[in-house]
Design an enzyme around this catalytic site. Structure first.
Site, PDB file in Angstrom:
ATOM      1  N   HIS A   1       8.580   7.202   9.024  1.00  0.00           N
ATOM      2  CA  HIS A   1       9.316   7.292   7.755  1.00  0.00           C
ATOM      3  C   HIS A   1      10.767   7.609   8.085  1.00  0.00           C
ATOM      4  O   HIS A   1      11.055   8.300   9.069  1.00  0.00           O
ATOM      5  CB  HIS A   1       8.689   8.353   6.841  1.00  0.00           C
ATOM      6  CG  HIS A   1       7.408   7.868   6.219  1.00  0.00           C
ATOM      7  ND1 HIS A   1       7.327   7.490   4.898  1.00  0.00           N
ATOM      8  CD2 HIS A   1       6.183   7.657   6.758  1.00  0.00           C
ATOM      9  CE1 HIS A   1       6.093   7.072   4.648  1.00  0.00           C
ATOM     10  NE2 HIS A   1       5.375   7.167   5.759  1.00  0.00           N
TER      11      HIS A   1
ATOM     12  N   ARG B   1       0.848  -1.210   0.000  1.00  0.00           N
ATOM     13  CA  ARG B   1       0.000   0.000   0.000  1.00  0.00           C
ATOM     14  C   ARG B   1       0.879   1.255   0.000  1.00  0.00           C
ATOM     15  O   ARG B   1       0.957   1.977  -0.995  1.00  0.00           O
ATOM     16  CB  ARG B   1      -0.960  -0.009   1.203  1.00  0.00           C
ATOM     17  CG  ARG B   1      -2.094   0.998   1.086  1.00  0.00           C
ATOM     18  CD  ARG B   1      -1.705   2.423   1.436  1.00  0.00           C
ATOM     19  NE  ARG B   1      -1.270   2.576   2.833  1.00  0.00           N
ATOM     20  CZ  ARG B   1      -0.706   3.678   3.287  1.00  0.00           C
ATOM     21  NH1 ARG B   1      -0.481   4.718   2.494  1.00  0.00           N
ATOM     22  NH2 ARG B   1      -0.294   3.741   4.555  1.00  0.00           N
ATOM     23  N   ASP B   2       1.580   1.500   1.095  1.00  0.00           N
ATOM     24  CA  ASP B   2       2.339   2.761   1.220  1.00  0.00           C
ATOM     25  C   ASP B   2       3.503   2.805   0.234  1.00  0.00           C
ATOM     26  O   ASP B   2       3.873   3.877  -0.262  1.00  0.00           O
ATOM     27  CB  ASP B   2       2.865   2.905   2.658  1.00  0.00           C
ATOM     28  CG  ASP B   2       3.098   4.350   3.054  1.00  0.00           C
ATOM     29  OD1 ASP B   2       3.218   5.207   2.164  1.00  0.00           O
ATOM     30  OD2 ASP B   2       3.170   4.635   4.263  1.00  0.00           O
TER      31      ASP B   2
ATOM     32  N   ASN C   1       9.513   4.652   3.944  1.00  0.00           N
ATOM     33  CA  ASN C   1       9.069   4.224   5.275  1.00  0.00           C
ATOM     34  C   ASN C   1      10.232   3.613   6.042  1.00  0.00           C
ATOM     35  O   ASN C   1      11.259   3.243   5.464  1.00  0.00           O
ATOM     36  CB  ASN C   1       8.020   3.118   5.129  1.00  0.00           C
ATOM     37  CG  ASN C   1       6.650   3.636   4.790  1.00  0.00           C
ATOM     38  OD1 ASN C   1       5.840   3.869   5.665  1.00  0.00           O
ATOM     39  ND2 ASN C   1       6.392   3.839   3.506  1.00  0.00           N
TER      40      ASN C   1
ATOM     41  N   HIS D   1       4.008   4.556  13.056  1.00  0.00           N
ATOM     42  CA  HIS D   1       4.272   4.494  11.607  1.00  0.00           C
ATOM     43  C   HIS D   1       5.323   5.563  11.298  1.00  0.00           C
ATOM     44  O   HIS D   1       5.021   6.749  11.264  1.00  0.00           O
ATOM     45  CB  HIS D   1       2.961   4.763  10.870  1.00  0.00           C
ATOM     46  CG  HIS D   1       3.049   4.823   9.379  1.00  0.00           C
ATOM     47  ND1 HIS D   1       2.498   3.869   8.548  1.00  0.00           N
ATOM     48  CD2 HIS D   1       3.578   5.756   8.549  1.00  0.00           C
ATOM     49  CE1 HIS D   1       2.698   4.195   7.292  1.00  0.00           C
ATOM     50  NE2 HIS D   1       3.347   5.343   7.259  1.00  0.00           N
TER      51      HIS D   1
ATOM     52  N   CYS E   1       3.952   9.337   1.094  1.00  0.00           N
ATOM     53  CA  CYS E   1       2.672   9.910   0.664  1.00  0.00           C
ATOM     54  C   CYS E   1       2.922  10.843  -0.519  1.00  0.00           C
ATOM     55  O   CYS E   1       3.671  11.811  -0.389  1.00  0.00           O
ATOM     56  CB  CYS E   1       2.028  10.672   1.823  1.00  0.00           C
ATOM     57  SG  CYS E   1       0.547  11.558   1.320  1.00  0.00           S
TER      58      CYS E   1
HETATM   59  C1  LIG Z   1     -10.369  11.398  -0.582  1.00  0.00           C
HETATM   60  C2  LIG Z   1     -10.496  11.623  -2.063  1.00  0.00           C
HETATM   61  C3  LIG Z   1     -11.298  10.484  -2.673  1.00  0.00           C
HETATM   62  C4  LIG Z   1     -11.214  12.921  -2.305  1.00  0.00           C
HETATM   63  O1  LIG Z   1     -11.063  13.301  -3.663  1.00  0.00           O
HETATM   64  P1  LIG Z   1     -12.115  14.247  -4.380  1.00  0.00           P
HETATM   65  O2  LIG Z   1     -11.678  14.404  -5.787  1.00  0.00           O
HETATM   66  O3  LIG Z   1     -12.345  15.477  -3.575  1.00  0.00           O
HETATM   67  O4  LIG Z   1     -13.386  13.293  -4.295  1.00  0.00           O
HETATM   68  P2  LIG Z   1     -14.888  13.513  -4.598  1.00  0.00           P
HETATM   69  O5  LIG Z   1     -15.639  12.963  -3.441  1.00  0.00           O
HETATM   70  O6  LIG Z   1     -15.159  14.916  -5.068  1.00  0.00           O
HETATM   71  O7  LIG Z   1     -15.090  12.527  -5.849  1.00  0.00           O
HETATM   72  C5  LIG Z   1     -14.418  12.735  -7.068  1.00  0.00           C
HETATM   73  C6  LIG Z   1     -14.485  11.451  -7.882  1.00  0.00           C
HETATM   74  O8  LIG Z   1     -13.742  10.426  -7.225  1.00  0.00           O
HETATM   75  C7  LIG Z   1     -14.603   9.327  -6.914  1.00  0.00           C
HETATM   76  N1  LIG Z   1     -14.233   8.804  -5.612  1.00  0.00           N
HETATM   77  C8  LIG Z   1     -14.261   9.433  -4.419  1.00  0.00           C
HETATM   78  N2  LIG Z   1     -13.834   8.638  -3.464  1.00  0.00           N
HETATM   79  C9  LIG Z   1     -13.504   7.468  -4.046  1.00  0.00           C
HETATM   80  C10 LIG Z   1     -12.978   6.262  -3.552  1.00  0.00           C
HETATM   81  N3  LIG Z   1     -12.699   6.082  -2.259  1.00  0.00           N
HETATM   82  N4  LIG Z   1     -12.774   5.286  -4.430  1.00  0.00           N
HETATM   83  C11 LIG Z   1     -13.037   5.434  -5.741  1.00  0.00           C
HETATM   84  N5  LIG Z   1     -13.529   6.566  -6.275  1.00  0.00           N
HETATM   85  C12 LIG Z   1     -13.761   7.572  -5.419  1.00  0.00           C
HETATM   86  C13 LIG Z   1     -15.988   9.900  -6.921  1.00  0.00           C
HETATM   87  O9  LIG Z   1     -16.897   8.856  -7.155  1.00  0.00           O
HETATM   88  C14 LIG Z   1     -15.880  10.893  -8.041  1.00  0.00           C
HETATM   89  O10 LIG Z   1     -15.900  10.191  -9.269  1.00  0.00           O
HETATM   90  P3  LIG Z   1     -16.438  10.897 -10.632  1.00  0.00           P
HETATM   91  O11 LIG Z   1     -17.822  11.325 -10.323  1.00  0.00           O
HETATM   92  O12 LIG Z   1     -15.496  12.049 -10.894  1.00  0.00           O
HETATM   93  O13 LIG Z   1     -16.303   9.779 -11.623  1.00  0.00           O
HETATM   94  C15 LIG Z   1      -9.114  11.679  -2.755  1.00  0.00           C
HETATM   95  O14 LIG Z   1      -8.452  12.866  -2.408  1.00  0.00           O
HETATM   96  C16 LIG Z   1      -8.260  10.510  -2.395  1.00  0.00           C
HETATM   97  O15 LIG Z   1      -8.545   9.387  -2.753  1.00  0.00           O
HETATM   98  N6  LIG Z   1      -7.157  10.748  -1.687  1.00  0.00           N
HETATM   99  C17 LIG Z   1      -6.276   9.696  -1.229  1.00  0.00           C
HETATM  100  C18 LIG Z   1      -4.867  10.182  -1.259  1.00  0.00           C
HETATM  101  C19 LIG Z   1      -3.961   9.087  -0.796  1.00  0.00           C
HETATM  102  O16 LIG Z   1      -4.242   7.913  -0.928  1.00  0.00           O
HETATM  103  N7  LIG Z   1      -2.794   9.468  -0.264  1.00  0.00           N
HETATM  104  C20 LIG Z   1      -1.820   8.537   0.170  1.00  0.00           C
HETATM  105  C21 LIG Z   1      -2.299   7.696   1.294  1.00  0.00           C
HETATM  106  S1  LIG Z   1      -2.196   8.515   2.858  1.00  0.00           S
HETATM  107  C22 LIG Z   1      -0.569   8.233   3.349  1.00  0.00           C
HETATM  108  O17 LIG Z   1       0.234   7.745   2.591  1.00  0.00           O
HETATM  109  C23 LIG Z   1      -0.181   8.535   4.770  1.00  0.00           C
HETATM  110  C24 LIG Z   1      -0.102   7.284   5.637  1.00  0.00           C
HETATM  111  C25 LIG Z   1      -1.442   6.621   5.827  1.00  0.00           C
HETATM  112  O18 LIG Z   1       0.766   6.325   5.069  1.00  0.00           O
HETATM  113  C26 LIG Z   1       0.423   7.647   7.027  1.00  0.00           C
HETATM  114  C27 LIG Z   1       1.515   8.715   7.045  1.00  0.00           C
HETATM  115  O19 LIG Z   1       2.687   8.403   6.785  1.00  0.00           O
HETATM  116  O20 LIG Z   1       1.151   9.850   7.313  1.00  0.00           O
END
Ligand SMILES: CC(C)(COP(=O)([O-])OP(=O)([O-])OC[C@H]1O[C@@H](n2cnc3c(N)ncnc32)[C@H](O)[C@@H]1OP(=O)([O-])[O-])[C@@H](O)C(=O)NCCC(=O)NCCSC(=O)C[C@@](C)(O)CC(=O)[O-]
Length: 313
Positions: A210, A16-17, A250, A208, A241
């Site tokens: 990095h 995942r990460d 990480n 967690h 991220c």
């Molecule tokens: C949160 C959103 C979805 C908001 O993104 P948005 O664009 O504001 O979403 P929305 O609600 O306006 O929807 C836009 C479109 O996305 C679709 N949609 C909406 N949600 C989903 C979903 N879940 N799965 C599939 N599709 C989705 C939704 O259906 C729509 O589709 P359209 O009508 O345009 O065809 C987006 O910003 C996002 O997915 N962000 C994730 C970013 C991410 O994964 N970052 C890395 C992970 S976090 C990390 O690494 C940190 C961590 C955990 O490891 C710990 C640390 O170290 O800090």
């Protein structure tokens, strides 16, 4: 406060990460192969993928396929990252063991990563918790930028405790304190860990880290001295991220397991099997990996002495 337990729970996050951050799409069958190999290494938990927007994280757009194709092993918990209600619906259709919810402790990183204010994120996650609570699926909250935000700077302990309280109030019993861009340092970790456990003695905490500034291992030892014995770590040390400027690898699983086992902790992880999987990563992702252990080998992986040493009288 410190438990002094020698058991450590290792939670692998590379698929995942790690894979979320790769420019080149990794084929679904390769992701499945890595998860299946990791499943035989002795981890307590594996974070398989994320149910995020495929526009935000194209690298993990095959989340359903991966979840349906992996071979699950008894004793291993399979978790996935969930940012919102839509993600939870997708994840639940795949028979997950745990939903790993995510939001940031800094407003700016939350807006950058999740395109929501923290209040909007909390409302989404509140709905997810309400829908899942009482089912067999566990819930964890990962609090990003707990130890600092690359755009805002320090995040106060009070602010982190305030959000922990809010998640505890809605019934969340597992939390991960995340150091998104390697800003944490050992005394800060000890202080945050102690206070979090003091305020929430019934919550299961994970750390967690990095390794952005080479402090992940020191921070892991600091966590243990404060009584937290669950760690996320990533095979090969890959990951980060994509929406956090300056994010890099990480904490590396094999480096951490090697150190913890030498220190007498029982990680449950088979280091030799793990290194076999790690060895396949550079070819799979097309670049070198940060793992030190893969380069150097365990500390007693000895080298032959040079010929001339025999002639030295
Ligand atoms: C949160 C959103 C979805 C908001 O993104 P948005 O664009 O504001 O979403 P929305 O609600 O306006 O929807 C836009 C479109 O996305 C679709 N949609 C909406 N949600 C989903 C979903 N879940 N799965 C599939 N599709 C989705 C939704 O259906 C729509 O589709 P359209 O009508 O345009 O065809 C987006 O910003 C996002 O997915 N962000 C994730 C970013 C991410 O994964 N970052 C890395 C992970 S976090 C990390 O690494 C940190 C961590 C955990 O490891 C710990 C640390 O170290 O800090």
């Amino acid at each position: 406060m410190a438990t002094h337990s020698k058991k450590v729970f290792m939670q692998e996050v590379a698929t995942r990460d790690g894979f979320q951050n790769e420019a080149q799409f990794i084929a679904t069958e390769d992701k499945v192969r890595v998860v299946d190999a990791l499943s035989l290494c002795g981890f307590a938990k594996i974070e398989v993928t994320s149910f995020t927007s495929p526009k935000a994280i194209p690298a993990l757009r095959d989340a359903e396929d991966v979840m349906h194709q992996i071979k699950r092993q008894p004793g291993v918990e399979y978790t996935v990252l969930v940012p919102n209600v839509r993600g939870a619906e997708r994840a639940l259709s795949c028979g997950i063991d745990e939903a790993n919810l995510v939001m940031s402790m800094s407003e700016t990183h939350n807006r950058s990563n999740l395109r929501m204010t923290r209040e909007q994120s909390f409302e989404q996650l509140r709905q997810v918790v309400a829908a899942i609570s009482g089912s067999r699926v566990a819930i964890n909250i990962s609090l990003s930028t707990t130890f600092g935000c690359p755009m805002e700077g320090d995040v106060s302990e009070d602010e982190v405790m305030r959000w922990l309280d809010r998640f505890a109030d809605i019934g969340v019993k597992r939390a991960t304190l995340c150091d998104t861009t390697g800003m944490a340092y050992p005394s800060q970790v000890r202080s945050m860990a102690s206070r979090a456990q003091q305020l929430h003695p019934d919550m299961a905490f994970t750390m967690h880290f990095h390794n952005t500034r080479s402090m992940a291992q020191a921070n892991a030892l600091a966590s243990l001295s404060a009584g937290i014995n669950r760690f996320d770590a990533s095979l090969g040390g890959i990951g980060g991220c994509p929406y956090a400027p300056g994010a890099s690898g990480n904490a590396c699983t094999e480096d951490m397991v090697h150190m913890l086992e030498l220190e007498g902790f029982d990680t449950g992880v088979d280091l030799n099997k793990l290194l076999e999987v790690s060895r396949t990563l550079p070819t799979l992702i097309g670049h070198d990996i940060p793992s030190q252990l893969l380069k150097a080998g365990p500390r007693l992986a000895l080298h032959p002495a040079p010929e001339y040493t025999r002639d030295v009288k």
